[in-house]
Design a protein around this motif. Sequence first.
Motif, PDB file in Angstrom:
ATOM      1  N   THR A 105       0.850  -1.195   0.000  1.00 29.88           N
ATOM      2  CA  THR A 105       0.000   0.000   0.000  1.00 29.88           C
ATOM      3  C   THR A 105       0.888   1.249   0.000  1.00 29.88           C
ATOM      4  O   THR A 105       2.097   1.153   0.242  1.00 29.88           O
ATOM      5  CB  THR A 105      -0.876   0.078   1.264  1.00 29.88           C
ATOM      6  OG1 THR A 105      -0.022   0.402   2.368  1.00 29.88           O
ATOM      7  CG2 THR A 105      -1.594  -1.236   1.555  1.00 29.88           C
ATOM      8  N   ASP A 106       0.257   2.392  -0.209  1.00 33.57           N
ATOM      9  CA  ASP A 106       1.006   3.658  -0.172  1.00 33.57           C
ATOM     10  C   ASP A 106       0.974   4.257   1.240  1.00 33.57           C
ATOM     11  O   ASP A 106       0.946   5.478   1.393  1.00 33.57           O
ATOM     12  CB  ASP A 106       0.425   4.646  -1.195  1.00 33.57           C
ATOM     13  CG  ASP A 106      -0.983   5.085  -0.825  1.00 33.57           C
ATOM     14  OD1 ASP A 106      -1.612   4.418   0.033  1.00 33.57           O
ATOM     15  OD2 ASP A 106      -1.467   6.089  -1.388  1.00 33.57           O
ATOM     16  N   VAL A 107       0.994   3.380   2.265  1.00 36.34           N
ATOM     17  CA  VAL A 107       0.783   3.856   3.636  1.00 36.34           C
ATOM     18  C   VAL A 107       1.729   4.988   4.020  1.00 36.34           C
ATOM     19  O   VAL A 107       1.375   5.857   4.800  1.00 36.34           O
ATOM     20  CB  VAL A 107       0.868   2.671   4.640  1.00 36.34           C
ATOM     21  CG1 VAL A 107       2.261   2.075   4.685  1.00 36.34           C
ATOM     22  CG2 VAL A 107       0.425   3.099   6.029  1.00 36.34           C
ATOM     23  N   GLU A 108       2.937   4.991   3.428  1.00 36.17           N
ATOM     24  CA  GLU A 108       3.910   6.011   3.833  1.00 36.17           C
ATOM     25  C   GLU A 108       4.567   6.645   2.612  1.00 36.17           C
ATOM     26  O   GLU A 108       5.703   7.089   2.663  1.00 36.17           O
ATOM     27  CB  GLU A 108       4.983   5.331   4.713  1.00 36.17           C
ATOM     28  CG  GLU A 108       5.213   6.029   6.023  1.00 36.17           C
ATOM     29  CD  GLU A 108       6.202   5.285   6.912  1.00 36.17           C
ATOM     30  OE1 GLU A 108       5.737   4.427   7.683  1.00 36.17           O
ATOM     31  OE2 GLU A 108       7.403   5.550   6.837  1.00 36.17           O
ATOM     32  N   LEU A 109       3.836   6.647   1.502  1.00 37.17           N
ATOM     33  CA  LEU A 109       4.408   7.174   0.260  1.00 37.17           C
ATOM     34  C   LEU A 109       3.398   8.082  -0.432  1.00 37.17           C
ATOM     35  O   LEU A 109       2.223   7.752  -0.509  1.00 37.17           O
ATOM     36  CB  LEU A 109       4.760   6.013  -0.679  1.00 37.17           C
ATOM     37  CG  LEU A 109       5.503   6.432  -1.950  1.00 37.17           C
ATOM     38  CD1 LEU A 109       6.982   6.661  -1.641  1.00 37.17           C
ATOM     39  CD2 LEU A 109       5.351   5.380  -3.037  1.00 37.17           C
ATOM     40  N   ASP A 110       3.879   9.214  -0.935  1.00 37.21           N
ATOM     41  CA  ASP A 110       3.023  10.097  -1.735  1.00 37.21           C
ATOM     42  C   ASP A 110       3.189   9.702  -3.198  1.00 37.21           C
ATOM     43  O   ASP A 110       4.262   9.915  -3.787  1.00 37.21           O
ATOM     44  CB  ASP A 110       3.445  11.547  -1.509  1.00 37.21           C
ATOM     45  CG  ASP A 110       2.563  12.515  -2.291  1.00 37.21           C
ATOM     46  OD1 ASP A 110       1.838  12.066  -3.223  1.00 37.21           O
ATOM     47  OD2 ASP A 110       2.608  13.717  -1.976  1.00 37.21           O
ATOM     48  N   ALA A 112       1.963  10.968  -5.822  1.00 41.51           N
ATOM     49  CA  ALA A 112       2.090  12.096  -6.756  1.00 41.51           C
ATOM     50  C   ALA A 112       3.539  12.518  -6.913  1.00 41.51           C
ATOM     51  O   ALA A 112       3.995  12.828  -8.007  1.00 41.51           O
ATOM     52  CB  ALA A 112       1.235  13.261  -6.271  1.00 41.51           C
ATOM     53  N   THR A 113       4.290  12.504  -5.805  1.00 41.32           N
ATOM     54  CA  THR A 113       5.675  12.987  -5.872  1.00 41.32           C
ATOM     55  C   THR A 113       6.688  11.857  -5.826  1.00 41.32           C
ATOM     56  O   THR A 113       7.870  12.070  -6.102  1.00 41.32           O
ATOM     57  CB  THR A 113       5.969  13.913  -4.670  1.00 41.32           C
ATOM     58  OG1 THR A 113       5.814  13.129  -3.472  1.00 41.32           O
ATOM     59  CG2 THR A 113       5.013  15.092  -4.627  1.00 41.32           C
ATOM     60  N   GLY A 114       6.231  10.683  -5.416  1.00 38.08           N
ATOM     61  CA  GLY A 114       7.165   9.573  -5.259  1.00 38.08           C
ATOM     62  C   GLY A 114       7.990   9.673  -3.996  1.00 38.08           C
ATOM     63  O   GLY A 114       8.945   8.933  -3.798  1.00 38.08           O
ATOM     64  N   ARG A 115       7.641  10.595  -3.118  1.00 34.56           N
ATOM     65  CA  ARG A 115       8.409  10.757  -1.875  1.00 34.56           C
ATOM     66  C   ARG A 115       7.685  10.173  -0.670  1.00 34.56           C
ATOM     67  O   ARG A 115       6.472   9.996  -0.702  1.00 34.56           O
ATOM     68  CB  ARG A 115       8.630  12.251  -1.577  1.00 34.56           C
ATOM     69  CG  ARG A 115       9.620  12.891  -2.494  1.00 34.56           C
ATOM     70  CD  ARG A 115       9.596  14.402  -2.233  1.00 34.56           C
ATOM     71  NE  ARG A 115      10.126  15.086  -3.397  1.00 34.56           N
ATOM     72  CZ  ARG A 115      11.393  15.472  -3.499  1.00 34.56           C
ATOM     73  NH1 ARG A 115      12.230  15.249  -2.517  1.00 34.56           N
ATOM     74  NH2 ARG A 115      11.828  16.071  -4.594  1.00 34.56           N
ATOM     75  N   ARG A 116       8.465  10.008   0.395  1.00 37.90           N
ATOM     76  CA  ARG A 116       7.903   9.544   1.652  1.00 37.90           C
ATOM     77  C   ARG A 116       6.843  10.544   2.130  1.00 37.90           C
ATOM     78  O   ARG A 116       6.989  11.740   1.982  1.00 37.90           O
ATOM     79  CB  ARG A 116       9.028   9.470   2.679  1.00 37.90           C
ATOM     80  CG  ARG A 116       8.534   9.039   3.998  1.00 37.90           C
ATOM     81  CD  ARG A 116       9.673   9.032   5.023  1.00 37.90           C
ATOM     82  NE  ARG A 116       9.231   8.186   6.102  1.00 37.90           N
ATOM     83  CZ  ARG A 116       9.966   7.239   6.641  1.00 37.90           C
ATOM     84  NH1 ARG A 116      11.191   7.029   6.213  1.00 37.90           N
ATOM     85  NH2 ARG A 116       9.486   6.520   7.613  1.00 37.90           N
ATOM     86  N   ALA A 117       5.764  10.017   2.693  1.00 34.46           N
ATOM     87  CA  ALA A 117       4.699  10.882   3.188  1.00 34.46           C
ATOM     88  C   ALA A 117       4.370  10.498   4.618  1.00 34.46           C
ATOM     89  O   ALA A 117       4.805   9.456   5.108  1.00 34.46           O
ATOM     90  CB  ALA A 117       3.469  10.738   2.300  1.00 34.46           C
TER      91      ALA A 117
END
Length: 434
Positions: A105-110, A112-117
């Motif tokens: 999942t994208d639990v800790e990733l943005d 749109a930017t490909g960066r950590r979120a």
Amino acid sequence: MGDGPVDPRRRVPRTDTLLADPVLAAATVTLGRDQVKAVVSHAQDRARRGELKPDEVRDAAVAALPTPGPRVVLNATGVVLHTNLGRAPLSSAAVAAVVAAAGHTDVELDLATGRRARRGRGALDALAAAVPDAGAVHVVNNGAAALVLAATALAAGREIVVSRGELVEIGDGFRLPDLLESTGARLREVGTTNRTTLADYAAALGPQTGFVLKVHPSNFRVIGFTSTTGVRQLATLGVPVVADIGSGLLDADPLLPDEPDAASTLRAGAALVTASGDKLLGGPQAGLLLGDAELIDRLRRHPLARALRVDKLTLAGLAATLHQPGTPTRAALHADPGVLRERVERLRDRLGADGRKAEVVPAVAVVGGGGAPGVELDSWALSLPERYAAPLRTGDPPVLGRVVRGRLLLDLRCVPADADEAVRQAVLRVPGDD
Ligand SMILES: *Cc1c(COP(=O)(O)O)cnc(C)c1O
């Protein structure tokens, strides 16, 4: 070839025969074929060595299967939030979200930017949207973890000022004062068990004060000559007030007038509110922290926050619960007694047609360990002889009721309506002689 006795080893059941047994076949789905095969061949070996008779091999293999995880049970106890039964059952939306989140999942990733979120921002945004009075929010593993994080980050080496009437045991021998002191904070107890005034708190404040703690008595009530000091008054003292509301009600519920909710508590002036996710909110086990943005930021940056980090499955279940608050917990709390009575009567009639005598009796359901100790919910139960209690509890699925004066009461308030048939079948599986 003679006609002598057959070599007992030849009669050991074959592996494919054993794996076709319904119980062993079901186990291959959850445990994997290799693991079940290993259990089966161990039992066959024992039979070949003469330790088991051939007709005992199947039972020995079933008995040797690894213990499964928690079993699904039917809660006919009339206790809406039963800690021993896992508190709140998740809504179907939350279940679907948990299942979907089980992969990557994208639990800790943005994306749109490909960066950590920020981890779990979907759940955090949903919580913030549900309680606009909160400047910021954070989520940890459970209510106790929320308190530990607040105490560690805001009061370690300093004092937490708390009423003697609120030093509660939350269950299974765990006591809030011990939990708080385990963080290195010191408790400054004020007032008495039944009465604590604003002046008691004021006299205890000083440079050592980390915060004033207000704990909701969610599992007991003190009645008689009592006086407590509310958050609104405590907020005038000029130090942060941390309010442990316990139940996780986000907004006031008219059915539960004495249960504090997060929005009202923040509006009354609490700097921080802590609560559980799996009580009245009806979500997964989680600890909710809501309040002042600067305090929340200190909490989530504290090293301990990493140890209390919440799982992606929980975040998914929590987000879905917040988006669609029609939870089974809410349904059980607000169930119409008239409808419950009809369900119980139908169950009694259908059991009667199969020769089982049961009665329909009024019952009183309660909210349970999750809160509202004084609230009684009018309910209806199927009443059976007490001898049904043990076989129903150990059956499949286990059905849990409550024994009252020699009768087993099955209260349908917390049983999903589509499970009435499962209750009927479970009752019929108990050998009947009445
Ligand atoms: C339930 C409760 C807790 C503990 O929360 P968990 O989620 O069980 O860890 C703490 N304080 C109060 C007032 C509670 O009701």
